[in-house]
Motif scaffolding. Structure first.
Motif, PDB file in Angstrom:
ATOM      1  N   UNK A 179      -2.680  11.598  -0.061  1.00  0.00           N
ATOM      2  CA  UNK A 179      -2.728  12.723  -1.000  1.00  0.00           C
ATOM      3  C   UNK A 179      -4.029  12.722  -1.794  1.00  0.00           C
ATOM      4  N   UNK A 180      -4.643  11.546  -1.937  1.00  0.00           N
ATOM      5  CA  UNK A 180      -5.917  11.436  -2.644  1.00  0.00           C
ATOM      6  C   UNK A 180      -7.099  11.814  -1.751  1.00  0.00           C
ATOM      7  N   UNK A 181      -6.818  12.071  -0.456  1.00  0.00           N
ATOM      8  CA  UNK A 181      -7.878  12.472   0.458  1.00  0.00           C
ATOM      9  C   UNK A 181      -8.567  11.327   1.159  1.00  0.00           C
ATOM     10  N   UNK A 182      -8.002  10.124   1.067  1.00  0.00           N
ATOM     11  CA  UNK A 182      -8.621   8.974   1.730  1.00  0.00           C
ATOM     12  C   UNK A 182      -8.438   9.064   3.243  1.00  0.00           C
ATOM     13  N   UNK A 183      -9.447   8.614   3.988  1.00  0.00           N
ATOM     14  CA  UNK A 183      -9.355   8.562   5.443  1.00  0.00           C
ATOM     15  C   UNK A 183      -8.577   7.327   5.873  1.00  0.00           C
ATOM     16  N   UNK A 184      -8.214   7.278   7.144  1.00  0.00           N
ATOM     17  CA  UNK A 184      -7.495   6.116   7.672  1.00  0.00           C
ATOM     18  C   UNK A 184      -8.347   4.857   7.502  1.00  0.00           C
ATOM     19  N   UNK A 185      -9.637   4.973   7.738  1.00  0.00           N
ATOM     20  CA  UNK A 185     -10.525   3.820   7.580  1.00  0.00           C
ATOM     21  C   UNK A 185     -10.576   3.345   6.134  1.00  0.00           C
ATOM     22  N   UNK A 186     -10.669   4.287   5.193  1.00  0.00           N
ATOM     23  CA  UNK A 186     -10.691   3.919   3.774  1.00  0.00           C
ATOM     24  C   UNK A 186      -9.394   3.231   3.360  1.00  0.00           C
ATOM     25  N   UNK A 187      -8.264   3.751   3.854  1.00  0.00           N
ATOM     26  CA  UNK A 187      -6.985   3.123   3.534  1.00  0.00           C
ATOM     27  C   UNK A 187      -6.915   1.711   4.111  1.00  0.00           C
ATOM     28  N   UNK A 188      -7.371   1.571   5.340  1.00  0.00           N
ATOM     29  CA  UNK A 188      -7.328   0.258   6.000  1.00  0.00           C
ATOM     30  C   UNK A 188      -8.186  -0.752   5.242  1.00  0.00           C
ATOM     31  N   UNK A 189      -9.375  -0.337   4.846  1.00  0.00           N
ATOM     32  CA  UNK A 189     -10.279  -1.239   4.117  1.00  0.00           C
ATOM     33  C   UNK A 189      -9.671  -1.649   2.782  1.00  0.00           C
ATOM     34  N   UNK A 190      -9.088  -0.680   2.068  1.00  0.00           N
ATOM     35  CA  UNK A 190      -8.535  -0.961   0.737  1.00  0.00           C
ATOM     36  C   UNK A 190      -7.290  -1.842   0.833  1.00  0.00           C
ATOM     37  N   UNK A 191      -6.444  -1.575   1.837  1.00  0.00           N
ATOM     38  CA  UNK A 191      -5.166  -2.282   1.966  1.00  0.00           C
ATOM     39  C   UNK A 191      -5.284  -3.596   2.733  1.00  0.00           C
ATOM     40  N   UNK A 192      -6.454  -3.818   3.366  1.00  0.00           N
ATOM     41  CA  UNK A 192      -6.671  -5.059   4.094  1.00  0.00           C
ATOM     42  C   UNK A 192      -5.889  -5.148   5.393  1.00  0.00           C
ATOM     43  N   UNK A 193      -5.691  -4.014   6.055  1.00  0.00           N
ATOM     44  CA  UNK A 193      -4.975  -3.976   7.330  1.00  0.00           C
ATOM     45  C   UNK A 193      -5.798  -3.156   8.321  1.00  0.00           C
ATOM     46  N   UNK A 194      -5.373  -3.137   9.585  1.00  0.00           N
ATOM     47  CA  UNK A 194      -6.120  -2.403  10.595  1.00  0.00           C
ATOM     48  C   UNK A 194      -5.845  -0.903  10.516  1.00  0.00           C
TER      49      UNK A 194
END
Length: 228
Positions: A179-194
């Motif tokens: 909902x914040x507009x983050x991409x899958x890559x941004x989410x993965x980097x922030x959450x520490x998962x693939x």
């Protein structure tokens, strides 16, 4: 420096059990802590660029405004405030962009984004200062911005907790970040998962919500108060 009164009020919001009560206290804070008589509180989705009304207050009278949805692409000045995460003062001409049932005849509106880090969760519209528009000075805007920043942290942290809908914490988190507009890559980097794991969380969340795509998923999660 944050005033003790403001800190105590934020603590009160944080300690409140129910999310809806947090929202009510949040909008009340604009008139209880500051010299204004009216305020509105709205959600904002970066993905859909839509604003959704939550609560309004005028002369201590609360009103739910959840039936109001506004496309921010049609409101460039408000969208600018959201994108720049900066307060914007709308004059009487600019405020006409708002639906009439949202402004209650206000002669002006101070728009304040409510953010958590780089992500905008929503915004507040404040009006009816006891000294009129001329009473809004830099120090007051700074204090209001601080309040909004503290609200953003409390509301975002609360929204990441699992709700009554059976989404896992990770599924709730990816929906919030989407909902914040983050991409899958941004989410993965922030959450520490693939990225593949993020996509799996998104797919499972959308399936549980019974929706066809991500935009519908975000809208439904906001409607159900799973995310803000």
């Amino acid at each position: 420096m944050v005033s003790p009164e403001l800190n105590m009020y934020i603590d009160r919001i944080e300690e409140t059990t129910f999310y809806e009560e947090k929202l009510v206290l949040a909008v009340r804070g604009f008139v209880d802590l500051f010299p204004f008589m009216g305020a509105i509180l709205c959600n904002y989705s970066t993905l859909s660029q839509m604003g959704e009304g939550l609560w309004s207050i005028l002369d201590q009278e609360l009103c739910s405004i959840r039936d109001i949805r506004v496309d921010m692409r049609n409101m460039p000045l408000i969208q600018h405030a959201i994108r720049e995460q900066k307060a914007v003062l709308l004059d009487s001409e600019a405020i006409r962009q708002f639906p009439p049932n949202l402004v209650y005849g206000a002669p002006y509106a101070l728009i304040l984004p409510i953010s958590y880090g780089p992500n905008v969760l929503g915004y507040a519209g404040i009006s009816w200062h006891q000294d009129g528009c001329s009473g809004i000075n830099h120090q007051l805007v700074q204090s209001l911005s601080t309040y909004c920043m503290m609200l953003g942290k409390v509301l975002a942290t609360d929204s990441l907790r699992p709700k009554t809908v059976k989404l896992s914490r990770r599924e709730v988190e990816v929906m919030q970040r989407m909902s914040w507009g983050e991409s899958v890559r941004e989410m993965a980097d922030w959450m520490g998962i693939s990225e593949f794991t993020v996509q799996d969380y998104i797919k499972s969340a959308l399936k549980k919500l019974g929706v066809q795509n991500r935009a519908q998923g975000v809208a439904d999660a906001i409607r159900q108060r799973i995310i803000c």
